[in-house]
Structure formats: C-alpha cells, structure tokens
Design an enzyme around this catalytic site. Structure first.
Site, short mmCIF file in Angstrom:
data_model
loop_
_atom_site.label_atom_id
_atom_site.label_comp_id
_atom_site.label_asym_id
_atom_site.label_seq_id
_atom_site.Cartn_x
_atom_site.Cartn_y
_atom_site.Cartn_z
N PRO A 58 -3.65 -18.83 8.00
CA PRO A 58 -3.98 -17.83 9.01
C PRO A 58 -2.70 -17.26 9.60
O PRO A 58 -1.77 -18.01 9.88
CB PRO A 58 -4.77 -18.60 10.07
CG PRO A 58 -4.74 -20.03 9.68
CD PRO A 58 -4.09 -20.18 8.34
N ARG A 59 -2.65 -15.94 9.73
CA ARG A 59 -1.44 -15.34 10.34
C ARG A 59 -1.58 -15.35 11.85
O ARG A 59 -2.68 -15.13 12.39
CB ARG A 59 -1.28 -13.91 9.85
CG ARG A 59 -0.99 -13.81 8.36
CD ARG A 59 -0.95 -12.36 7.90
NE ARG A 59 -0.73 -12.25 6.47
CZ ARG A 59 -1.21 -11.25 5.71
NH1 ARG A 59 -1.92 -10.28 6.25
NH2 ARG A 59 -0.96 -11.22 4.42
N THR A 73 7.11 -20.73 2.38
CA THR A 73 6.03 -20.59 1.40
C THR A 73 6.10 -21.67 0.32
O THR A 73 5.26 -21.71 -0.57
CB THR A 73 6.09 -19.21 0.72
OG1 THR A 73 7.36 -19.09 0.09
CG2 THR A 73 5.90 -18.09 1.73
N ARG A 130 27.38 -21.59 -5.41
CA ARG A 130 28.05 -21.38 -6.71
C ARG A 130 28.15 -22.61 -7.60
O ARG A 130 28.96 -22.65 -8.51
CB ARG A 130 29.45 -20.74 -6.49
CG ARG A 130 29.38 -19.35 -5.92
CD ARG A 130 30.60 -19.04 -5.13
NE ARG A 130 30.74 -19.97 -4.02
CZ ARG A 130 31.87 -20.23 -3.40
NH1 ARG A 130 32.97 -19.64 -3.79
NH2 ARG A 130 31.91 -21.07 -2.39
N GLY A 139 3.77 -11.20 -0.99
CA GLY A 139 2.40 -10.94 -1.43
C GLY A 139 2.04 -9.53 -1.00
O GLY A 139 1.86 -9.28 0.19
N HIS A 140 2.01 -8.61 -1.96
CA HIS A 140 1.79 -7.20 -1.63
C HIS A 140 0.44 -6.76 -2.19
O HIS A 140 0.18 -6.89 -3.39
CB HIS A 140 2.92 -6.33 -2.22
CG HIS A 140 4.26 -6.65 -1.62
ND1 HIS A 140 5.43 -6.05 -2.02
CD2 HIS A 140 4.60 -7.51 -0.63
CE1 HIS A 140 6.43 -6.54 -1.30
NE2 HIS A 140 5.96 -7.43 -0.46
N SER A 173 -2.04 4.48 8.45
CA SER A 173 -2.97 3.88 7.51
C SER A 173 -4.19 3.38 8.28
O SER A 173 -4.06 2.66 9.27
CB SER A 173 -2.28 2.73 6.77
OG SER A 173 -3.18 2.09 5.91
N LYS A 230 0.83 -1.21 0.00
CA LYS A 230 0.00 0.00 0.00
C LYS A 230 0.87 1.26 0.00
O LYS A 230 0.59 2.21 -0.74
CB LYS A 230 -0.93 -0.01 1.23
CG LYS A 230 -1.59 1.34 1.42
CD LYS A 230 -2.66 1.41 2.46
CE LYS A 230 -3.02 2.90 2.61
NZ LYS A 230 -4.22 3.14 3.37
N GLN A 278 9.16 -9.10 2.36
CA GLN A 278 9.26 -9.67 3.71
C GLN A 278 9.45 -8.53 4.73
O GLN A 278 9.04 -7.42 4.45
CB GLN A 278 10.40 -10.71 3.82
CG GLN A 278 10.12 -11.99 3.04
CD GLN A 278 10.37 -11.90 1.55
OE1 GLN A 278 11.45 -11.54 1.14
NE2 GLN A 278 9.39 -12.24 0.75
P1 GDP Z 1 2.68 -6.41 2.44
O1 GDP Z 1 3.16 -7.79 2.19
O2 GDP Z 1 3.52 -5.69 3.45
O3 GDP Z 1 2.50 -5.59 1.19
O4 GDP Z 1 1.23 -6.55 3.11
P2 GDP Z 1 0.05 -7.55 2.64
O5 GDP Z 1 -0.56 -6.99 1.43
O6 GDP Z 1 0.51 -8.95 2.62
O7 GDP Z 1 -0.92 -7.45 3.89
C1 GDP Z 1 -1.48 -6.23 4.29
C2 GDP Z 1 -3.01 -6.39 4.25
O8 GDP Z 1 -3.62 -5.32 4.93
C3 GDP Z 1 -3.58 -6.32 2.83
O9 GDP Z 1 -4.73 -7.13 2.77
C4 GDP Z 1 -3.96 -4.86 2.69
O10 GDP Z 1 -5.00 -4.63 1.73
C5 GDP Z 1 -4.44 -4.56 4.06
N1 GDP Z 1 -4.25 -3.18 4.53
C6 GDP Z 1 -3.25 -2.32 4.23
N2 GDP Z 1 -3.37 -1.20 4.98
C7 GDP Z 1 -4.46 -1.37 5.74
C8 GDP Z 1 -5.09 -0.60 6.76
O11 GDP Z 1 -4.64 0.48 7.12
N3 GDP Z 1 -6.20 -1.11 7.34
C9 GDP Z 1 -6.72 -2.32 7.00
N4 GDP Z 1 -7.81 -2.74 7.63
N5 GDP Z 1 -6.14 -3.10 6.06
C10 GDP Z 1 -5.03 -2.63 5.47
P1 IMO Z 2 5.69 -10.06 2.20
O1 IMO Z 2 6.63 -9.41 1.20
C1 IMO Z 2 5.20 -12.77 5.58
C2 IMO Z 2 7.93 -16.18 5.78
C3 IMO Z 2 7.33 -17.57 5.59
C4 IMO Z 2 8.27 -18.38 6.47
C5 IMO Z 2 9.62 -17.70 6.24
C6 IMO Z 2 10.50 -18.39 5.20
O2 IMO Z 2 4.32 -10.27 1.71
O3 IMO Z 2 5.77 -9.33 3.50
P2 IMO Z 2 10.41 -18.54 2.56
O4 IMO Z 2 9.37 -19.10 1.65
O5 IMO Z 2 10.72 -17.11 2.31
O6 IMO Z 2 11.65 -19.38 2.63
O7 IMO Z 2 9.74 -18.65 4.03
O8 IMO Z 2 9.33 -16.38 5.81
N1 IMO Z 2 7.63 -15.23 4.68
C7 IMO Z 2 6.78 -14.22 4.78
N2 IMO Z 2 5.95 -13.87 5.79
N3 IMO Z 2 5.27 -12.01 4.46
C8 IMO Z 2 6.12 -12.33 3.46
O9 IMO Z 2 6.32 -11.53 2.39
C9 IMO Z 2 6.88 -13.50 3.57
N4 IMO Z 2 7.77 -14.13 2.77
C10 IMO Z 2 8.24 -15.18 3.46
O10 IMO Z 2 6.00 -17.62 6.03
O11 IMO Z 2 7.93 -18.20 7.83
MG MG Z 3 2.43 -9.76 2.21
#
Ligand code: GDP
Ligand code: IMO
Ligand code: MG
Length: 428
Positions: A306-307, A129, A143, A40-41, A415, A18, A226
């Site tokens: 589930p987180r 993952t 290497r 996963g963003h 946010s 975001k 991450q």
């Molecule tokens: P990232 O990996 O750091 O980019 O974060 P993720 O996208 O994996 O997880 C963040 C989640 O929170 C996503 O589902 C976003 O759409 C949601 N999100 C982001 N900012 C906010 C917020 O301020 N409030 C709420 N309720 N959800 C948010």
């Molecule tokens: P974003 O960019 C949350 C975690 C996995 C596991 C550990 C190692 O969306 O924030 P890997 O597959 O990287 O060898 O797994 O790291 N992990 C994450 N947790 N957000 C992520 O990415 C992650 N990428 C890896 O769940 O515990």
């Molecule tokens: Mg993510």
C-alpha cells in the site's frame, strides 16, 4: 526539438509511464537511463493494461527502438522474464531493444546482501524493493566485484568473475547473517550464461547509437524512473534509491550531453504518495489518506505494498521542478480528488517554529516539518471524461492553477484517468 525527457517530481509513481506512452507516438527512440526493475510504469490503452519495469515504456510501440543505457542496473533474468511476458501477450519486441554493454548486472548476491542489510537496519529500514538495486550500484561505484553487460555476454570473462566474486561475497553474507543461503557458483553461471545467450544480440554501444541518432535528427525520449525526491544526491537521503532519479541523471546515465535535452516535462500527482520508509510531511495517516488510497488504487506496481498518501506538497514538488529544470508539469490523477468538499495543499513547512518554503537537506528536519496547509474548495463532478481544461469544474481548474503558481512552471498536461485518452493537453 529532438530530445525530450519525462521526470517524476515526487517520490515515484507519478504516472510517468502514461505520459511517456503518450509522447512515444512522436518519438523514434525511448531510453531508460537509471534505476532498474525497481520501477513499475503502467500504461493503459485499447482496454488493456501493461506494466513495464525494466523495459522502456516505448517497447510497446513498433516504430520505436528502446534503449537501456549505461546508467541502468540490469537483472538479466528479470529482463528476459519481462520480454517473455510481453511476447506471450502478443508483443514480440526483443528485436527492437538495445542494452548497453556498459550497464551493470544485478547478480543473486546483490539481492541476498540487500535483504541482510535491510534486516540489520531494523526500524530504520529504507523499505527497498529488494531487487538488488542499491547493492549493485554500490559495487559499481566501489569498482570491485562488479559485472557489466559486456562481461556477461563474454562467457570466459563472466565465468572468471563469478568464480572470483562468489567466495568473497559469501564471506560477507555469512558475517551479516548466519542463516543466509549458500550460493552455488555453477548454478549461477548456468542460469546467467543461458540468459547471456539471449541478451548477446541486444548488447551494444548505446552511447554511440544515441549520439549518432541525435546527429541524424532522430527524436529521442528519455524516460525517468522513480522520482526526483528519491534521487541519491538530491532526494530525502537516506530514504532514496541509489541512482540520480532527478533530471541530472539523464546525462550521466545515457551519455547524452545536457544541452541536447530541449524539452523536460515533470510529472506530479494531484496529491502525494510514497512507498517505503522516510519522512513525508503532508502524509494523511487517517481515513482521508485511506480514501485517496482506495480511489487512486495506490498499491505498488512492483511490490503490491500500500502506498502512503497525503496532500499535494508544493514545497517538495517545487524543489524537484527546480533541480530537474523542467519546462512544464503534468498534474496526474486529478480525478482521484473528485468528491471532496475541501482539499489542502502544503505550501510551506513549519520546522520547530520556523516557516520555510525550502526542502531541508537533513531527513531529521524533514521528519520534524509540520505542513502549512492552504484550504482549497473541492468539486463533486466526475471528471474522467473531460478532455478540455475549460470544461473542468471551476474549482478543479482553480486547484491546478494554484499548483502551477506554487511550483512556478506551466501545466502542460492534466491527466483525469489511466487511459491514454483521458488526458487534457494545454496550449503553452
Ligand atoms: P509511474 O511509476 O510514474 O509510471 O506510475 P505507476 O504506473 O506506478 O502509477 C500510476 C498509477 O496511476 C497507474 O496505476 C496508472 O494506471 C494510474 N494512472 C495514471 N494516470 C492516471 C489518472 O489520471 N487517473 C487515475 N485514476 N489513474 C491514473
Ligand atoms: P517508479 O519508476 C516508487 C522506492 C522504494 C524505497 C526506495 C529505495 O515506478 O516511480 P530501491 O529498491 O530503489 O533501493 O528502493 O525507493 N522506490 C520507488 N517508489 N516508485 C518507484 O519507481 C520506486 N523505485 C524505488 O519503495 O522506498
Ligand atoms: Mg511506478
């Protein structure tokens, strides 16, 4: 101020996507420099939600060139699938993507080997993952038996490498797991060669491109994947990912020198989450954690798992902010905490009777840490429509100010919802 970076300060999923999306407006280039399709963003605007994994979040905006730099590990099939998914939704963007010819390629044996290793770890499994991230990085650092994008797009080199590597890897896999699948090199070559044909026009020396862009005063945004606590050197080892996911990975992963990054923004949730195994001192393995999980929709973007949820951990986040050298922090998902009578912030650890504000290096010590919690008054109001800090309930403002004081960095964004518009920007 040409180069900016966005870094996660917890265990990932802090809402980096975001914030990157918000800042992309004022940048010309967005760079992913570590990790791979384990990320996963999520981005939300105009009523639509986008989930980016391997692609830089900037790919959604047409004025931006997106770069996958040398430090990323690239699964070519996943890359094309993601591009095709965007194209199907009306975002044709392959022409504005560059992939470093130095980046390493994730191959089928990396996923097979990871599955066998995770199985062998049993109760101590990392909970990865399963994208072949760690096994690909291991071959890069080792290497041997490594393939880079530059090899992938050179058919002869690629075919020779696959023919050499597959029998070697199969012997290891058979030893690790007698039930493992038997790889077919011809099939791998056919599948990857077809992908290579599409990736060839995107393959480039992204390092020279970025260094030239800096000389031309172009605005570059570095998108961390991450979080700092998952950093292989500085995180909660061994429950980490296999790259430098704190700020220190920007330079090694992109080839851009440290002194060029003039603005570093750390992102943290208003509470804490973690996916997979590993110690988590402020975890709420109870109905409060479940309430946060539901309110925050805390299910993995990549794996759907589930987180794990817990109170805000100021010890761990302060550590991250310091090692990543951030100038400011974003407090995200503050809205998720609305409705609690009282909230808690972990401000120290009690490790076997010793109070500390340092993150221990051994994960056994972190696992023994009991959180020392500060009680903070909650707020009842829905804050998802608020765009000015002074209009937040007094207790919500106070909550942010306490976090700011404990981390020691100013708050730049708050946010209050997933949409672009649900953001409070502070004047620093
Ligand atoms: P990232 O990996 O750091 O980019 O974060 P993720 O996208 O994996 O997880 C963040 C989640 O929170 C996503 O589902 C976003 O759409 C949601 N999100 C982001 N900012 C906010 C917020 O301020 N409030 C709420 N309720 N959800 C948010
Ligand atoms: P974003 O960019 C949350 C975690 C996995 C596991 C550990 C190692 O969306 O924030 P890997 O597959 O990287 O060898 O797994 O790291 N992990 C994450 N947790 N957000 C992520 O990415 C992650 N990428 C890896 O769940 O515990
Ligand atoms: Mg993510």
């Amino acid at each position: 101020m040409p180069a900016t970076s966005v870094i996660g300060l917890q265990w990932g999923d802090e809402a980096k996507g975001k914030i990157v999306d918000l800042l992309t407006e004022s940048h010309q280039i967005v760079v992913r420099y570590q990790g791979g399709n384990n990320a996963g963003h999520t981005v939300k605007f105009d009523g639509r939600t986008y989930k980016l994994s391997l692609l830089p979040t900037g790919i959604l905006q047409s004025h931006v060139t997106s770069v996958i730099a040398p430090g990323v590990v690239v699964n070519p099939l996943a890359l094309l699938k993601e591009l095709d998914g965007l194209a199907a939704g009306g975002h044709e963007c392959a022409h504005r993507l560059m992939v470093s010819d130095r980046a390493h390629v994730i191959c089928p044996w990396h996923m097979l080997e990871e599955a066998a290793l995770e199985k062998a770890r049993g109760a101590a499994a990392i909970g990865t993952t399963m994208r072949g991230i760690g096994t690909c990085y291991r071959d890069k650092v080792g290497r041997s038996h490594a393939i880079r994008i530059g090899d992938l797009v050179n058919t002869d080199a690629f075919v020779a490498k696959v023919r050499e590597i597959v029998p070697f890897k199969q012997r290891i896999l058979n030893a690790l797991d007698p039930d493992v699948a038997q790889m077919n090199p011809d099939q791998i070559i056919a599948e990857y060669a077809a992908a290579a044909d599409r990736i060839r026009p995107m393959a480039a020396d992204t390092t020279s491109y970025l260094l030239d862009a800096l000389e031309q005063q172009k605005w570059i945004l570095f998108e961390g994947a991450q979080g700092s606590l998952l950093d292989v050197d500085h995180g909660t080892f061994p429950y980490v990912t296999s790259s430098n996911s704190s700020g220190c990975g920007i330079h090694s992963g992109s080839g851009v020198p440290e002194r060029e990054i003039v603005r570093m923004i750390g992102v943290a949730k208003a509470y804490t989450t973690r996916v997979g195994g590993g110690p988590f001192p402020s975890e709420l393995d109870n109905e409060i954690g479940q309430r946060i999980r539901i309110a925050g929709n805390e299910f993995g973007t990549v794996t759907g798992r589930p987180r794990r949820c817990g109170w805000f951990d100021a010890v761990a986040t302060r550590y991250s902010a310091r090692i990543s050298g951030v100038d400011s922090v974003t407090i995200a998902l503050l809205d998720v905490l609305s409705g609690f009578d009282e909230l808690f912030i972990c401000e120290a650890y009690n490790i076997n009777g010793k109070i500390t504000q340092s993150l221990p290096s051994r994960c056994e010590d972190l696992a023994a840490a009991k959180p020392v919690l500060r009680k903070v008054q909650g707020w009842k109001e829905d804050i998802t429509g608020i765009t000015e800090f002074s209009l937040l309930p007094e207790n919500a403002q106070q909550y942010c100010r306490i976090i700011e004081a404990l981390i020691g960095k100013p708050v730049e964004f708050v946010s209050v919802g997933p949409d672009r518009s649900q953001t409070i920007r502070m004047t620093l």
